[in-house]
Design a protein around this motif. Structure first.
Motif, short mmCIF file in Angstrom:
data_model
loop_
_atom_site.label_atom_id
_atom_site.label_comp_id
_atom_site.label_asym_id
_atom_site.label_seq_id
_atom_site.Cartn_x
_atom_site.Cartn_y
_atom_site.Cartn_z
N GLN A 76 83.89 80.29 57.91
CA GLN A 76 85.10 79.66 58.44
C GLN A 76 84.93 78.15 58.54
OE1 GLN A 76 86.02 81.54 62.18
NE2 GLN A 76 86.95 83.33 61.21
N ASN A 77 83.78 77.71 58.98
CA ASN A 77 83.51 76.26 59.08
C ASN A 77 83.54 75.60 57.71
OD1 ASN A 77 83.34 76.13 61.85
ND2 ASN A 77 81.12 76.40 61.90
N GLU A 78 82.98 76.29 56.71
CA GLU A 78 82.99 75.74 55.36
C GLU A 78 84.42 75.63 54.83
OE1 GLU A 78 80.40 78.36 53.20
OE2 GLU A 78 78.59 77.48 54.04
N LYS A 79 85.24 76.66 55.07
CA LYS A 79 86.64 76.62 54.64
C LYS A 79 87.41 75.52 55.36
CE LYS A 79 87.06 81.49 53.38
NZ LYS A 79 87.69 82.79 53.69
N LEU A 80 87.17 75.37 56.66
CA LEU A 80 87.83 74.30 57.41
C LEU A 80 87.42 72.93 56.91
CD1 LEU A 80 87.70 75.72 61.05
CD2 LEU A 80 89.74 75.37 59.64
N ALA A 81 86.15 72.77 56.59
CA ALA A 81 85.67 71.48 56.07
C ALA A 81 86.34 71.18 54.73
CB ALA A 81 84.16 71.50 55.93
N LEU A 83 89.29 72.33 53.69
CA LEU A 83 90.70 72.01 53.96
C LEU A 83 90.85 70.60 54.56
CD1 LEU A 83 91.98 75.39 55.41
CD2 LEU A 83 92.58 74.37 53.21
N GLU A 84 89.93 70.24 55.43
CA GLU A 84 89.96 68.91 56.03
C GLU A 84 89.78 67.83 54.96
OE1 GLU A 84 87.93 66.56 59.78
OE2 GLU A 84 86.81 68.15 58.79
N LYS A 86 90.53 68.12 51.75
CA LYS A 86 91.77 68.07 50.96
C LYS A 86 92.88 67.35 51.71
CE LYS A 86 90.84 72.20 48.20
NZ LYS A 86 91.25 73.57 47.88
N LEU A 87 92.98 67.62 52.99
CA LEU A 87 93.99 66.97 53.82
C LEU A 87 93.76 65.46 53.88
CD1 LEU A 87 96.44 67.37 55.63
CD2 LEU A 87 94.88 67.73 57.53
N ASP A 88 92.50 65.05 53.99
CA ASP A 88 92.19 63.62 53.99
C ASP A 88 92.64 62.96 52.69
OD1 ASP A 88 91.11 63.69 56.51
OD2 ASP A 88 89.02 63.79 55.84
N ILE A 89 92.40 63.66 51.58
CA ILE A 89 92.80 63.12 50.27
C ILE A 89 94.31 62.96 50.21
CG2 ILE A 89 92.92 63.63 47.79
CD1 ILE A 89 90.13 64.98 48.13
N VAL A 90 95.03 63.97 50.67
CA VAL A 90 96.49 63.94 50.63
C VAL A 90 97.03 62.84 51.55
CG1 VAL A 90 98.57 65.24 51.28
CG2 VAL A 90 96.77 66.34 49.97
N LEU A 91 96.46 62.72 52.74
CA LEU A 91 96.95 61.72 53.68
C LEU A 91 96.62 60.29 53.25
CD1 LEU A 91 96.20 63.47 57.09
CD2 LEU A 91 98.41 63.20 55.95
N GLN A 92 95.58 60.12 52.46
CA GLN A 92 95.21 58.79 51.99
C GLN A 92 95.93 58.43 50.69
OE1 GLN A 92 90.95 58.82 51.71
NE2 GLN A 92 90.67 58.96 53.92
N SER A 93 96.69 59.34 50.15
CA SER A 93 97.39 59.12 48.89
C SER A 93 98.47 58.05 49.08
CB SER A 93 98.02 60.43 48.43
OG SER A 93 98.87 60.21 47.34
#
Length: 107
Positions: A76-81, A83-84, A86-93
């Motif tokens: 679960q921690n690996e999946k959350l990391a 997703l985090e 990917k989210l950072d990449i999207v938010l920095q776009s």
């Protein structure tokens, strides 16, 4: 050579080794009888062995459940990391068409 009378007398005297052994045996026998005799003591020992084996089995099962839970949490921690990341990449776009979703809840 003939043993001295003092050595023979000491081992047979009330304070000698023979009387100490008899006292210990007498005490041990009293203790055994307090459990109902040898057959009850054997039964008690067998029950304790079974109980100990059951406790070991329960402890092993508990350890296995703990290890399994730790593996699940690690995944679960690996999946959350991931997703985090990917989210950072999207938010920095720099793409301005991406805007955060508006909450529809009224506070």
């Amino acid at each position: 050579m003939k043993p001295s009378s003092s050595k023979t007398t000491n081992s047979l005297s009330p304070n000698g080794q023979a009387s100490a052994s008899l006292g210990l045996l007498s005490h041990l026998w009293s203790w055994i009888k307090s459990y109902g005799g040898l057959s009850d003591l054997k039964r008690y020992n067998e029950e304790m062995r079974k109980e100990t084996a059951e406790m070991r089995k329960l402890e092993q099962e508990k350890q296995m459940r703990h290890e399994q839970r730790m593996k699940e949490l690690k995944l679960q921690n690996e999946k959350l990391a991931e997703l985090e990341s990917k989210l950072d990449i999207v938010l920095q776009s720099p793409d301005s068409s991406l805007t955060p979703a508006q909450s529809t809840e009224h506070s």
